[in-house]
Design an enzyme around this catalytic site. Structure first.
Site, PDB file in Angstrom:
ATOM      1  N   CYS A 123     -60.180  12.536 -64.330  1.00 37.17           N
ATOM      2  CA  CYS A 123     -59.153  11.710 -64.992  1.00 37.17           C
ATOM      3  C   CYS A 123     -59.319  12.093 -66.317  1.00 37.17           C
ATOM      4  CB  CYS A 123     -59.507  10.209 -64.522  1.00 37.17           C
ATOM      5  SG  CYS A 123     -61.162   9.824 -64.514  1.00 37.17           S
ATOM      6  N   ILE A 124     -59.369  11.019 -67.212  1.00 38.45           N
ATOM      7  CA  ILE A 124     -59.484  11.331 -68.641  1.00 38.45           C
ATOM      8  C   ILE A 124     -61.032  11.433 -68.958  1.00 38.45           C
ATOM      9  CG2 ILE A 124     -59.198  10.530 -71.240  1.00 38.45           C
ATOM     10  CD1 ILE A 124     -56.697  11.041 -69.437  1.00 38.45           C
TER      11      ILE A 124
END
Length: 186
Positions: A123-124
């Protein structure tokens, strides 16, 4: 309250219990970590670094932050060397990530069954959405309880699914436990 009711109540985990378990992790956050054989959790930076992915032998990428404001990825970016799957998840207290538990688990499972399959779930930051999807995979395909899956992951990576995702995982844990008990009765 009877002793039996008290024991039953203790059997059920709460989000607070899970957060305490997560708080016990003493690891520092890295760009990427192998959290299970051939399963890696990482951040967006490593996901966009083709040289790093090649060095790790990554054959599949599951992007749990596929969105314009998140981490845009595509099959075109990776070409034919990596199979890509994007999930447009928000790391928020209201996002229903559970609708992606089974598709993400299926993607990871299929990746691991392929020759030399190694999957990066990102994800981030590589802490909340990605770890939630890996936990769901471990519960669905490896038949681990949520508590056991969490204990396994925090030995390998600093993760911290948000409260909403922890609640959704608790629901999955309950569903899988009920399903297992029903199968044992039959």
């Amino acid at each position: 309250m009877s002793a039996q009711k008290d024991r039953k109540r203790k059997e059920y985990l709460t989000v607070k219990d899970l957060q305490k378990l997560l708080d016990s992790c003493k690891l520092h956050l890295h760009e990427v970590d192998e959290v299970w054989p051939k399963i890696y959790i990482g951040n967006a930076a490593v996901a966009h670094n083709k040289a790093a992915l090649k060095k790790l032998g990554i054959t599949h990428v599951l992007n749990a932050a596929h969105a314009k404001r998140g981490s845009v990825g595509s099959q075109n970016f990776y070409g034919s060397s990596v199979v890509y799957c994007g999930i447009p998840a928000d790391d928020s207290t209201h996002f229903d990530l559970d609708v992606y538990f089974q598709p993400a688990a299926d993607f990871i499972h299929k990746a691991l069954k392929s020759p030399d399959g190694r999957v990066l779930v990102h994800c981030i930051m590589g802490m909340s959405r990605s770890s939630t999807l890996v936990l769901a995979y471990l519960m669905i395909y490896r038949h681990l309880t949520l508590k056991r899956a969490l204990k396994e992951l925090i030995q390998k990576r600093a993760i911290y699914p948000n409260r909403n995702f922890l609640a959704l995982l608790l629901d999955l844990d309950l569903q899988l436990t009920r399903k297992k008990k029903t199968c044992q009765i039959l």
